[in-house]
Motif scaffolding. Sequence first.
Motif, PDB file in Angstrom:
ATOM      1  N   ASN A 173      20.923  29.146 -20.448  1.00 14.07           N
ATOM      2  CA  ASN A 173      19.542  28.674 -20.609  1.00 14.07           C
ATOM      3  C   ASN A 173      19.228  27.533 -19.643  1.00 14.07           C
ATOM      4  O   ASN A 173      18.131  27.484 -19.076  1.00 14.07           O
ATOM      5  CB  ASN A 173      19.292  28.211 -22.044  1.00 14.07           C
ATOM      6  N   HIS A 174      20.206  26.655 -19.451  1.00 18.88           N
ATOM      7  CA  HIS A 174      20.011  25.522 -18.544  1.00 18.88           C
ATOM      8  C   HIS A 174      19.815  26.014 -17.103  1.00 18.88           C
ATOM      9  O   HIS A 174      18.906  25.550 -16.412  1.00 18.88           O
ATOM     10  CB  HIS A 174      21.223  24.581 -18.627  1.00 18.88           C
ATOM     11  N   VAL A 175      20.637  26.939 -16.686  1.00 20.22           N
ATOM     12  CA  VAL A 175      20.527  27.462 -15.312  1.00 20.22           C
ATOM     13  C   VAL A 175      19.195  28.193 -15.130  1.00 20.22           C
ATOM     14  O   VAL A 175      18.515  28.007 -14.115  1.00 20.22           O
ATOM     15  CB  VAL A 175      21.716  28.384 -14.982  1.00 20.22           C
ATOM     16  N   GLU A 176      18.836  29.002 -16.122  1.00 18.21           N
ATOM     17  CA  GLU A 176      17.611  29.804 -16.014  1.00 18.21           C
ATOM     18  C   GLU A 176      16.330  28.964 -16.097  1.00 18.21           C
ATOM     19  O   GLU A 176      15.280  29.421 -15.650  1.00 18.21           O
ATOM     20  CB  GLU A 176      17.595  30.884 -17.097  1.00 18.21           C
ATOM     21  N   SER A 177      16.432  27.770 -16.661  1.00 18.16           N
ATOM     22  CA  SER A 177      15.228  26.944 -16.769  1.00 18.16           C
ATOM     23  C   SER A 177      15.324  25.676 -15.929  1.00 18.16           C
ATOM     24  O   SER A 177      14.655  25.555 -14.909  1.00 18.16           O
ATOM     25  CB  SER A 177      14.932  26.614 -18.229  1.00 18.16           C
ATOM     26  N   CYS A 178      16.167  24.747 -16.318  1.00  9.62           N
ATOM     27  CA  CYS A 178      16.214  23.429 -15.667  1.00  9.62           C
ATOM     28  C   CYS A 178      16.644  23.527 -14.202  1.00  9.62           C
ATOM     29  O   CYS A 178      15.990  22.961 -13.324  1.00  9.62           O
ATOM     30  CB  CYS A 178      17.168  22.511 -16.417  1.00  9.62           C
ATOM     31  N   VAL A 179      17.731  24.227 -13.952  1.00  8.13           N
ATOM     32  CA  VAL A 179      18.225  24.321 -12.574  1.00  8.13           C
ATOM     33  C   VAL A 179      17.256  25.140 -11.729  1.00  8.13           C
ATOM     34  O   VAL A 179      16.924  24.764 -10.606  1.00  8.13           O
ATOM     35  CB  VAL A 179      19.652  24.920 -12.535  1.00  8.13           C
ATOM     36  N   SER A 180      16.790  26.232 -12.279  1.00  9.42           N
ATOM     37  CA  SER A 180      15.844  27.079 -11.558  1.00  9.42           C
ATOM     38  C   SER A 180      14.583  26.296 -11.191  1.00  9.42           C
ATOM     39  O   SER A 180      14.088  26.373 -10.060  1.00  9.42           O
ATOM     40  CB  SER A 180      15.482  28.296 -12.407  1.00  9.42           C
ATOM     41  N   GLU A 181      14.061  25.523 -12.145  1.00 12.57           N
ATOM     42  CA  GLU A 181      12.871  24.720 -11.893  1.00 12.57           C
ATOM     43  C   GLU A 181      13.117  23.678 -10.812  1.00 12.57           C
ATOM     44  O   GLU A 181      12.283  23.454  -9.938  1.00 12.57           O
ATOM     45  CB  GLU A 181      12.417  24.030 -13.181  1.00 12.57           C
ATOM     46  N   ALA A 182      14.286  23.036 -10.871  1.00 12.17           N
ATOM     47  CA  ALA A 182      14.612  22.021  -9.865  1.00 12.17           C
ATOM     48  C   ALA A 182      14.713  22.644  -8.477  1.00 12.17           C
ATOM     49  O   ALA A 182      14.227  22.070  -7.498  1.00 12.17           O
ATOM     50  CB  ALA A 182      15.926  21.323 -10.229  1.00 12.17           C
ATOM     51  N   VAL A 183      15.310  23.811  -8.392  1.00  7.53           N
ATOM     52  CA  VAL A 183      15.449  24.481  -7.090  1.00  7.53           C
ATOM     53  C   VAL A 183      14.069  24.844  -6.527  1.00  7.53           C
ATOM     54  O   VAL A 183      13.831  24.728  -5.331  1.00  7.53           O
ATOM     55  CB  VAL A 183      16.344  25.729  -7.216  1.00  7.53           C
ATOM     56  N   ASN A 185      10.979  23.379  -7.422  1.00 10.06           N
ATOM     57  CA  ASN A 185       9.956  22.337  -7.359  1.00 10.06           C
ATOM     58  C   ASN A 185      10.422  20.930  -7.016  1.00 10.06           C
ATOM     59  O   ASN A 185       9.594  20.101  -6.665  1.00 10.06           O
ATOM     60  CB  ASN A 185       9.210  22.282  -8.696  1.00 10.06           C
ATOM     61  N   ALA A 186      11.700  20.635  -7.139  1.00  8.61           N
ATOM     62  CA  ALA A 186      12.146  19.253  -6.973  1.00  8.61           C
ATOM     63  C   ALA A 186      12.363  18.905  -5.505  1.00  8.61           C
ATOM     64  O   ALA A 186      12.465  19.791  -4.643  1.00  8.61           O
ATOM     65  CB  ALA A 186      13.441  19.048  -7.754  1.00  8.61           C
ATOM     66  N   ASP A 187      12.460  17.595  -5.251  1.00 12.33           N
ATOM     67  CA  ASP A 187      12.792  17.179  -3.894  1.00 12.33           C
ATOM     68  C   ASP A 187      14.280  17.442  -3.636  1.00 12.33           C
ATOM     69  O   ASP A 187      15.037  17.765  -4.559  1.00 12.33           O
ATOM     70  CB  ASP A 187      12.415  15.716  -3.667  1.00 12.33           C
ATOM     71  N   GLU A 188      14.674  17.299  -2.383  1.00 15.07           N
ATOM     72  CA  GLU A 188      16.040  17.655  -1.992  1.00 15.07           C
ATOM     73  C   GLU A 188      17.091  16.859  -2.774  1.00 15.07           C
ATOM     74  O   GLU A 188      18.117  17.420  -3.172  1.00 15.07           O
ATOM     75  CB  GLU A 188      16.232  17.452  -0.485  1.00 15.07           C
ATOM     76  N   GLN A 189      16.852  15.580  -2.993  1.00 16.24           N
ATOM     77  CA  GLN A 189      17.822  14.754  -3.724  1.00 16.24           C
ATOM     78  C   GLN A 189      18.003  15.253  -5.154  1.00 16.24           C
ATOM     79  O   GLN A 189      19.124  15.370  -5.643  1.00 16.24           O
ATOM     80  CB  GLN A 189      17.386  13.290  -3.737  1.00 16.24           C
ATOM     81  N   GLU A 190      16.892  15.564  -5.816  1.00 12.47           N
ATOM     82  CA  GLU A 190      17.000  16.051  -7.199  1.00 12.47           C
ATOM     83  C   GLU A 190      17.675  17.411  -7.254  1.00 12.47           C
ATOM     84  O   GLU A 190      18.453  17.694  -8.165  1.00 12.47           O
ATOM     85  CB  GLU A 190      15.615  16.117  -7.852  1.00 12.47           C
ATOM     86  N   LYS A 191      17.399  18.273  -6.272  1.00 13.58           N
ATOM     87  CA  LYS A 191      18.077  19.576  -6.218  1.00 13.58           C
ATOM     88  C   LYS A 191      19.587  19.386  -6.111  1.00 13.58           C
ATOM     89  O   LYS A 191      20.357  20.018  -6.842  1.00 13.58           O
ATOM     90  CB  LYS A 191      17.589  20.383  -5.013  1.00 13.58           C
ATOM     91  N   GLU A 192      19.988  18.505  -5.201  1.00  8.80           N
ATOM     92  CA  GLU A 192      21.424  18.262  -5.012  1.00  8.80           C
ATOM     93  C   GLU A 192      22.043  17.675  -6.275  1.00  8.80           C
ATOM     94  O   GLU A 192      23.145  18.057  -6.662  1.00  8.80           O
ATOM     95  CB  GLU A 192      21.642  17.320  -3.825  1.00  8.80           C
ATOM     96  N   LYS A 233      21.031  18.091  -9.361  1.00  8.46           N
ATOM     97  CA  LYS A 233      21.075  19.122 -10.411  1.00  8.46           C
ATOM     98  C   LYS A 233      22.229  20.095 -10.156  1.00  8.46           C
ATOM     99  O   LYS A 233      22.941  20.488 -11.091  1.00  8.46           O
ATOM    100  CB  LYS A 233      19.729  19.860 -10.451  1.00  8.46           C
ATOM    101  N   ILE A 234      22.428  20.461  -8.899  1.00  6.95           N
ATOM    102  CA  ILE A 234      23.523  21.379  -8.565  1.00  6.95           C
ATOM    103  C   ILE A 234      24.873  20.696  -8.775  1.00  6.95           C
ATOM    104  O   ILE A 234      25.793  21.297  -9.346  1.00  6.95           O
ATOM    105  CB  ILE A 234      23.354  21.895  -7.119  1.00  6.95           C
ATOM    106  N   GLU A 235      24.978  19.432  -8.392  1.00  3.22           N
ATOM    107  CA  GLU A 235      26.225  18.690  -8.594  1.00  3.22           C
ATOM    108  C   GLU A 235      26.528  18.552 -10.088  1.00  3.22           C
ATOM    109  O   GLU A 235      27.665  18.709 -10.526  1.00  3.22           O
ATOM    110  CB  GLU A 235      26.115  17.306  -7.956  1.00  3.22           C
ATOM    111  N   GLU A 236      25.491  18.271 -10.877  1.00  4.18           N
ATOM    112  CA  GLU A 236      25.660  18.178 -12.328  1.00  4.18           C
ATOM    113  C   GLU A 236      26.171  19.494 -12.897  1.00  4.18           C
ATOM    114  O   GLU A 236      27.076  19.517 -13.731  1.00  4.18           O
ATOM    115  CB  GLU A 236      24.312  17.819 -12.965  1.00  4.18           C
TER     116      GLU A 236
END
Length: 96
Positions: free
Chosen positions: A62-72, A74-81, A83-86
């Motif tokens: 659920n986290h990957v399908e929602s939070c991570v997907s949304e970050a990829v 809509n988020a800026d590059e730092q937040e994407k990185e 979220k992926i590191e997390e």
Amino acid sequence: MMENASCSIKHGNSLDRLKRIEGQTKGIVKMVEQDKYCIDIINQISAVKGALNQVALLILQNHVESCVSEAVKNADEQEKEEKIEELIDTVKKFVK
């Protein structure tokens, strides 16, 4: 713990499963209190561990399908990185 206010997931299905696991765990406590056969207790503990792993995988999905997907998307590059590191850190901890 990293929190993200922009990511909100309903965990209803996971909560139902966790309540069942809670019941199973209480059953294990009774088995120990009643000095039941060791192998039967261990089998019940194994079942709870398996059930907890399934809940963790469901929450992770659920986290990957929602939070991570949304970050990829809509988020800026730092937040994407971040979220992926997390996500990678969490998977590493889970498989230990």
